[in-house]
Design a protein around this motif. Structure first.
Motif, short mmCIF file in Angstrom:
data_model
loop_
_atom_site.label_atom_id
_atom_site.label_comp_id
_atom_site.label_asym_id
_atom_site.label_seq_id
_atom_site.Cartn_x
_atom_site.Cartn_y
_atom_site.Cartn_z
N GLY A 481 1.04 -0.89 -0.05
CA GLY A 481 0.31 0.07 0.06
C GLY A 481 1.06 1.09 -0.24
N GLN A 482 1.72 1.42 -0.43
CA GLN A 482 3.27 2.53 -0.14
C GLN A 482 4.29 1.77 -0.98
OE1 GLN A 482 4.18 3.10 3.88
NE2 GLN A 482 1.99 3.76 4.50
N ASP A 483 4.14 2.98 -1.96
CA ASP A 483 4.72 2.62 -3.02
C ASP A 483 6.22 3.31 -3.05
OD1 ASP A 483 3.83 0.57 -4.97
OD2 ASP A 483 2.51 1.78 -5.71
N GLU A 484 5.53 4.56 -2.52
CA GLU A 484 6.83 6.02 -2.62
C GLU A 484 7.29 6.08 -1.15
OE1 GLU A 484 8.18 6.87 -5.18
OE2 GLU A 484 6.96 5.53 -6.85
N LYS A 485 8.09 5.90 -1.00
CA LYS A 485 8.36 6.94 1.02
C LYS A 485 9.45 7.49 1.04
CE LYS A 485 7.01 2.82 2.23
NZ LYS A 485 5.87 2.06 3.80
N LYS A 486 9.27 8.74 1.44
CA LYS A 486 9.66 10.39 2.27
C LYS A 486 10.52 9.51 2.69
CE LYS A 486 5.29 12.49 1.56
NZ LYS A 486 4.31 12.21 2.60
N PRO A 487 11.61 10.43 2.69
CA PRO A 487 13.15 10.15 4.06
C PRO A 487 12.46 10.70 5.51
CG PRO A 487 13.18 12.35 2.61
CD PRO A 487 12.04 12.13 1.76
N PHE A 488 12.57 10.25 6.05
CA PHE A 488 12.83 9.86 7.97
C PHE A 488 13.13 11.06 8.67
CE2 PHE A 488 10.77 5.32 6.67
CZ PHE A 488 9.38 5.54 7.71
N PHE A 489 12.89 11.37 9.76
CA PHE A 489 13.84 12.19 10.38
C PHE A 489 14.25 11.12 11.79
CE2 PHE A 489 13.49 16.24 12.93
CZ PHE A 489 14.65 15.53 14.35
N ILE A 490 15.66 10.97 10.85
CA ILE A 490 15.82 9.55 11.82
C ILE A 490 17.04 10.19 13.06
CG2 ILE A 490 17.61 7.95 12.01
CD1 ILE A 490 16.66 7.34 8.93
N PRO A 491 17.39 10.08 14.10
CA PRO A 491 18.38 10.65 15.40
C PRO A 491 19.19 9.39 15.63
CG PRO A 491 16.21 10.15 16.53
CD PRO A 491 16.09 9.78 15.43
N ILE A 492 20.19 9.96 15.24
CA ILE A 492 21.76 9.07 14.77
C ILE A 492 22.35 9.26 16.44
CG2 ILE A 492 23.90 7.96 14.04
CD1 ILE A 492 22.22 8.83 11.71
N ARG A 493 22.38 8.86 17.39
CA ARG A 493 23.31 9.54 17.96
C ARG A 493 25.27 8.52 17.60
NH1 ARG A 493 21.88 11.30 23.70
NH2 ARG A 493 20.42 10.69 23.57
N PHE A 494 25.94 9.79 18.27
CA PHE A 494 27.22 8.59 17.38
C PHE A 494 27.97 9.31 18.66
CE2 PHE A 494 29.54 12.58 15.80
CZ PHE A 494 28.16 13.39 15.94
N GLY A 495 29.10 8.80 17.81
CA GLY A 495 30.96 9.32 18.19
C GLY A 495 31.95 8.96 17.46
N LEU A 496 32.96 9.42 17.60
CA LEU A 496 34.21 9.45 16.39
C LEU A 496 34.46 8.77 17.45
CD1 LEU A 496 33.37 12.67 14.83
CD2 LEU A 496 32.73 10.34 14.07
N VAL A 497 35.29 7.68 17.31
CA VAL A 497 36.12 6.79 17.58
C VAL A 497 37.77 7.08 18.17
CG1 VAL A 497 36.47 4.93 19.91
CG2 VAL A 497 34.40 5.29 18.95
N GLY A 498 38.52 7.34 18.96
CA GLY A 498 40.22 8.06 18.85
C GLY A 498 40.47 6.32 18.90
N PRO A 499 42.22 6.59 18.14
CA PRO A 499 42.68 5.19 18.40
C PRO A 499 43.19 4.59 19.87
CG PRO A 499 44.26 7.30 17.67
CD PRO A 499 42.37 7.70 17.69
N PRO A 537 39.35 8.79 13.22
CA PRO A 537 38.30 7.95 14.01
C PRO A 537 37.53 6.46 13.52
CG PRO A 537 37.54 9.49 12.86
CD PRO A 537 38.75 9.85 12.07
N VAL A 538 37.30 5.63 14.15
CA VAL A 538 36.34 4.97 14.04
C VAL A 538 34.41 5.52 14.02
CG1 VAL A 538 35.07 2.31 14.34
CG2 VAL A 538 37.95 3.00 13.90
N PRO A 539 33.81 5.61 13.32
CA PRO A 539 32.31 6.00 13.73
C PRO A 539 32.06 4.49 14.75
CG PRO A 539 32.56 5.71 11.03
CD PRO A 539 33.96 5.55 12.12
N SER A 540 31.55 5.28 15.67
CA SER A 540 29.97 4.83 16.37
C SER A 540 29.08 5.10 15.98
CB SER A 540 30.67 4.19 17.76
OG SER A 540 29.94 4.09 18.73
N LEU A 541 28.35 4.57 14.86
CA LEU A 541 26.82 5.26 15.07
C LEU A 541 25.41 4.10 15.16
CD1 LEU A 541 27.36 6.19 11.03
CD2 LEU A 541 27.96 7.31 13.32
N LEU A 542 24.16 5.41 15.70
CA LEU A 542 23.49 4.73 16.31
C LEU A 542 23.55 4.10 17.38
CD1 LEU A 542 20.63 4.73 14.65
CD2 LEU A 542 20.72 2.33 14.39
N ARG A 543 24.26 4.45 18.32
CA ARG A 543 24.50 4.07 19.18
C ARG A 543 23.55 4.64 20.41
NH1 ARG A 543 29.92 7.51 21.48
NH2 ARG A 543 31.52 5.87 21.17
N GLU A 544 22.91 3.26 21.24
CA GLU A 544 21.72 3.28 22.01
C GLU A 544 20.67 2.68 21.69
OE1 GLU A 544 21.38 6.49 24.25
OE2 GLU A 544 23.18 6.74 25.57
#
Ligand code: ARG
Ligand code: ZN
Length: 878
Positions: A481-499, A537-544
């Motif tokens: 029933g839903q062919d076309e999708k609009k972009p969502f509002f996605i909250p991404i918690r993140f960190g840029l992890v150092g060495p 950095p190594v990105p750590s995305l979508l934390r929690e």
């Protein structure tokens, strides 16, 4: 083919009722086979309704005895009655009393909806549309009324008589063996929250005083003989009540709070006002019969139903499309409660495992629907993981976006503004907007657009410029029933992890709204540039797991292993482990030899032994994705045999490689002398059993003996069941003896035997269906009790992937057969089982042909199908 065409119910057709029910007085003359129900409704014409407009009330399988208005019996031509409907052609212009007498049969009510008998106990289940099986009514959630209920029954067999609200009179009925009790509920409520219980029940009680000093009597009623298994549920109830006062400022609002546990119940439990009715598996526990998971489940469900008193009862839903308004929010609240009572990261991992294993498959298949749907044929089919668990994720995202204070302000406003209302999702969101002066219109798409968004992330570091660039992309596949999708509002918690494992700070950022560690992904594609990043950095995305999306990262295996060891977010340490395991398992399924496998197994060993980590966390970290999880991840042309073989081989390889590590952890784990269900002890048991399962997978003589000894020496159900599972799944020496010993010990405890049935249903077998058929003949099994069916049949469909998806189609044929069989007695249970067809389109051609034929056979069967089953099968075939 014989079936009625069920009506499609649409949100856009919503209209208020022409009449208002000001109050309801009910009299129940309980008899096992012919209960008389006298309903007196005080009705008045709603403003705007034409004088004399017909009054149409809902019914379902009802037998009408009589109908009167203002004490005058109606002439036959003044009304029209069928089992499904009562129409009074021209009601009086002003307020009038309608007296309707119906007869119902609780004994033959196998649907377990409406009034039924369970082990000699009268009980009711009215959500969603069960009240219409008791009497004719406006059976819809936006009709709120004050209920008074008089219950009459034989005194010897039904000494306990319970209703909603507060107890009023109770007396013997002179000259008979019967007595009565009157209950009055001052809070206006919809009919789905009505309940009644009568029977010979045992009771455990406790006194509670609310934060403002109001005394409340707490009672838990159970079948006689079970009263010493209610300590944990009472403890959970008291803790829930305190927590809701502290965290949401919500107090209880009646003099008594009653819980009743019954053994025949379709769902988990029901939040009827002041009288919660439970499936007994979510009330009864002692160490000999309940596992740590059962204890956790009881705590959660007791809290969930209690929390409904505010989110569900004081504020209810305008119509059933708004189901997530009460369910998503209440699941969120029970998750928060458990997080506060236990370990937050561990609880988060457990909830995400559940979401990914139940909701993701639903949202990526033919049964996908929005959290707030806009049409249905059978509302009972929409008590889904999407409405409940994804619904909870949406509330969690609101909290993530607004912060704890902004979230609380919005909730306070919701309670203030809508107490006593039948509300909508729009009302709910408006409260967060108004309390925080912001616009959630883009966010609200989450409620209306179905499907799991896939998010792709690709990072690159510019050493010279000291910038880190993150290319983000989101994409949601078409859903029914839903062919076309609009972009969502996605909250991404993140960190840029150092060495060294610490998060790196950035000086500025462009390309997205970023606030501290929270990034808003709002477009199809966004390029986000972080300035002032001193090293790669190594990105750590979508934390929690900050949003219910599927993250496809392009991190190398070394980077994943790095996160698995160093991420400051425990959730993402676990997620990195899972991502690696899944990638390796898919390559193994395809017959490849994955790169980095040895390094991964080594890292897994480190995690298992890392004393800085929670026991429970380590237990989860070691858990391989299930065969179903892998199947979903592969997504198309699935061969379940190949997955199963690969997963078995990988388990065995991990077990063999880390044998000494697992044995060391196993031996070193000190257990308390007496059983306690607390989180720390449970975590120890979980880790120890996880180690045992890998030792078992190694299939050595020593590990078989160790597992058998673990089973023999177990002084609690968690260890006994854990060891039995390892013995049976890995077909170790002693498995058959252990099954017999378990049976001998627990044969009289149905809930314990459910565990036995579910383990037996998962046993590897050349002819799984023959094995299941044999088990259905076992005295512990019964087609009449939903828990037995969920244990054996549900255990097979969900836990024996190779058996259910057998290439010869035998699993699909069997599911078609029992769907048809169960549909004759209990359509809700039948349709829940039939939902297992939901993944058939992901299978390979050989399997698809068989599944499709089985589904078509259900539709073509020479029996009247319920709307429940018909809707699911049709959606699957669409
Ligand atoms: N409201 C109950 C709960 O979530 C579930 C009742 C579902 N009943 C049904 N027949 N679908 O706590
Ligand atoms: Zn609920």
């Amino acid at each position: 083919m014989r079936s009625e065409t069920a009506q499609l119910i649409k949100l856009e057709d919503y209209k208020e009722t022409p009449y208002v029910i000001e109050n309801v007085s009910l009299v129940f003359k309980l008899q096992p086979e012919a209960t008389e129900v006298i309903s007196t409704l005080t009705l008045s014409r709603r403003e705007g309704t034409e004088v004399g407009a017909p009054l149409e009330l809902d019914g379902d399988e009802l037998t009408l005895v009589s109908v009167a208005i203002d004490r005058a019996v109606l002439a036959e031509e003044a009304y029209e009655a069928s089992p499904k409907k009562l129409v009074v052609h021209t009601p009086p212009a002003d307020t009038f009393k309608l007296e309707v007498v119906t007869k119902v049969n609780p004994t033959t009510n196998t649907k377990l909806e409406g009034l039924y008998l369970s082990q000699g106990i009268y009980c009711t289940q009215c959500e969603a549309e069960g009240f219409r099986r008791i009497t004719y009514y406006y059976d819809r959630p936006d009709v709120l009324s004050v209920f008074t209920t008089r219950i009459e029954a034989d005194k010897a067999t039904n000494p306990i008589l319970l209703g909603n609200g507060n107890p009023k009179d109770a007396e013997d009925i002179e000259g008979t063996d019967r007595h009565f009790a009157v209950w009055h509920d001052p809070h206006p409520k919809p009919a789905y929250l009505f309940a009644l219980v009568a029977g010979d029940l045992a009771c455990t009680s406790e006194k509670y005083t609310t934060a403002s000093g109001k005394p409340v009597d707490l009672n838990i009623y159970v079948e006689k003989g079970n009263e010493d298994r209610t300590d944990w549920s009472m403890d959970s109830l008291v803790r829930s009540m305190r927590w809701d006062e502290k965290v949401f400022g919500r107090e209880y609002d009646l003099d008594v709070f009653n819980i009743v546990a019954v053994s025949a119940f379709n769902m988990g439990a029901m939040e009827n006002k002041g009288l919660n009715i439970f499936n007994d598996k979510f009330i009864l526990a002692d160490s000999d019969t309940a596992t740590d998971m059962d204890y956790e489940g009881i705590e959660t469900v007791v809290a969930h139903e209690y929390f409904h008193n505010w989110t569900g009862n004081r504020i209810t839903c305008r119509e059933w499309f708004q189901l997530c308004l009460k369910e998503g929010l209440t699941v969120f609240r029970d998750q928060e409660f458990s997080s506060d009572e236990r370990s937050r990261p561990v609880k988060r991992i457990a909830d995400v495992i559940r979401l990914k294993s139940r909701q993701f498959p639903e949202d990526q298949g033919p049964l996908s629907h929005p959290v707030r749907p806009t049409e249905y044929k059978e509302i009972n089919n929409f008590y889904t993981a999407t409405v409940y668990d994804k619904g909870a994720e949406l509330v969690r995202m609101i909290k993530t976006i607004l912060g704890a204070d902004g979230f609380r302000k919005g909730m306070d406003l919701y309670f203030e503004r809508h107490d006593g209302d039948a509300s909508t999702i729009e009302d709910f969101l408006k409260c967060f907007e108004d309390a925080n002066q912001l616009d959630l219109s883009h966010f609200s798409l989450w409620y209306h657009q179905s499907g799991t968004p896939f998010v792709k992330a690709n990072g690159s570091y510019d050493e010279a410029a000291k910038t880190f660039t993150l290319e983000l992309e989101q994409n949601t596949a078409a859903t029914p029933g839903q062919d076309e999708k609009k972009p969502f509002f996605i909250p991404i918690r993140f960190g840029l992890v150092g060495p060294n494992g610490d998060d790196l700070a950035y000086t500025s950022v462009e390309g997205a709204h970023v606030d501290g560690d929270l990034l808003h992904l709002t477009e199809d594609k966004q390029t986000v540039v972080f300035q002032g990043i001193g090293s790669k950095p190594v990105p750590s995305l979508l934390r929690e797991f900050s949003a219910p999306v599927k993250l496809e990262s392009t991190l190398s295996r070394e980077d994943q292993i790095f996160l698995m060891r160093h991420d400051i977010d425990p959730f993402n340490r676990w997620q990195a482990t899972q991502t690696l395991m899944t990638e390796l398992l898919i390559e193994l399924t395809n017959g490849e030899e994955p790169a980095g496998k040895d390094a991964f197994i080594e890292a897994l060993g480190h995690m298992a032994e890392d004393e800085n980590l929670d026991y429970a966390f380590r237990g989860f970290g070691l858990m391989l994705p299930s065969e179903q999880d892998i199947a979903l991840e592969i997504g198309k042309e699935v061969d379940t045999d190949a997955i199963g073989k690969a997963r078995d081989a990988f388990s065995k390889e991990i077990g063999v490689t880390l044998y000494d590590t697992f044995k060391r952890i196993y031996d070193a784990m000190e257990m308390p002398a007496t059983f306690s269900p607390d989180a720390l002890s449970a975590g120890k048991r979980a880790l120890k059993l996880r180690c045992l399962s890998y030792l078992g997978a190694a299939q050595t003589k020593e590990s078989a003996a160790l597992t058998k000894a673990h089973f023999d020496n177990a002084d609690n159900m968690t260890d006994r069941m854990g060891a039995l599972t390892v013995l049976v799944i890995w077909q170790l020496a002693g498995a058959q003896d252990a099954l017999k010993a378990f049976e001998a010990r627990h044969k009289d405890t149905a809930l314990a035997m459910d565990k036995w049935l579910s383990i037996a249903a998962r046993a590897p077998s050349e002819d799984a269906i023959a094995a299941i058929r044999t088990l259905t003949e076992h005295p512990a099994f019964s087609w009449d009790n939903p828990n037995r069916i969920y244990a054996l049949i549900g255990g097979f469909l969900g836990g024996n992937t190779r058996g259910f998806h057998a290439a010869d189609g035998s699993g699909y044929d069997y599911l078609a057969e029992i769907t048809l069989q169960l549909d004759k007695t209990n359509p809700q249970v039948a349709s829940r089982m039939a939902k297992s067809f939901g993944t058939w389109k992901n299978m390979n051609a050989e399997r698809r042909v068989k599944a499709e034929a089985a589904l078509k056979r259900i539709l073509a069967a020479d029996q009247q199908l319920s709307t429940d089953v018909k809707e699911i099968v049709e959606l699957c075939l669409d």
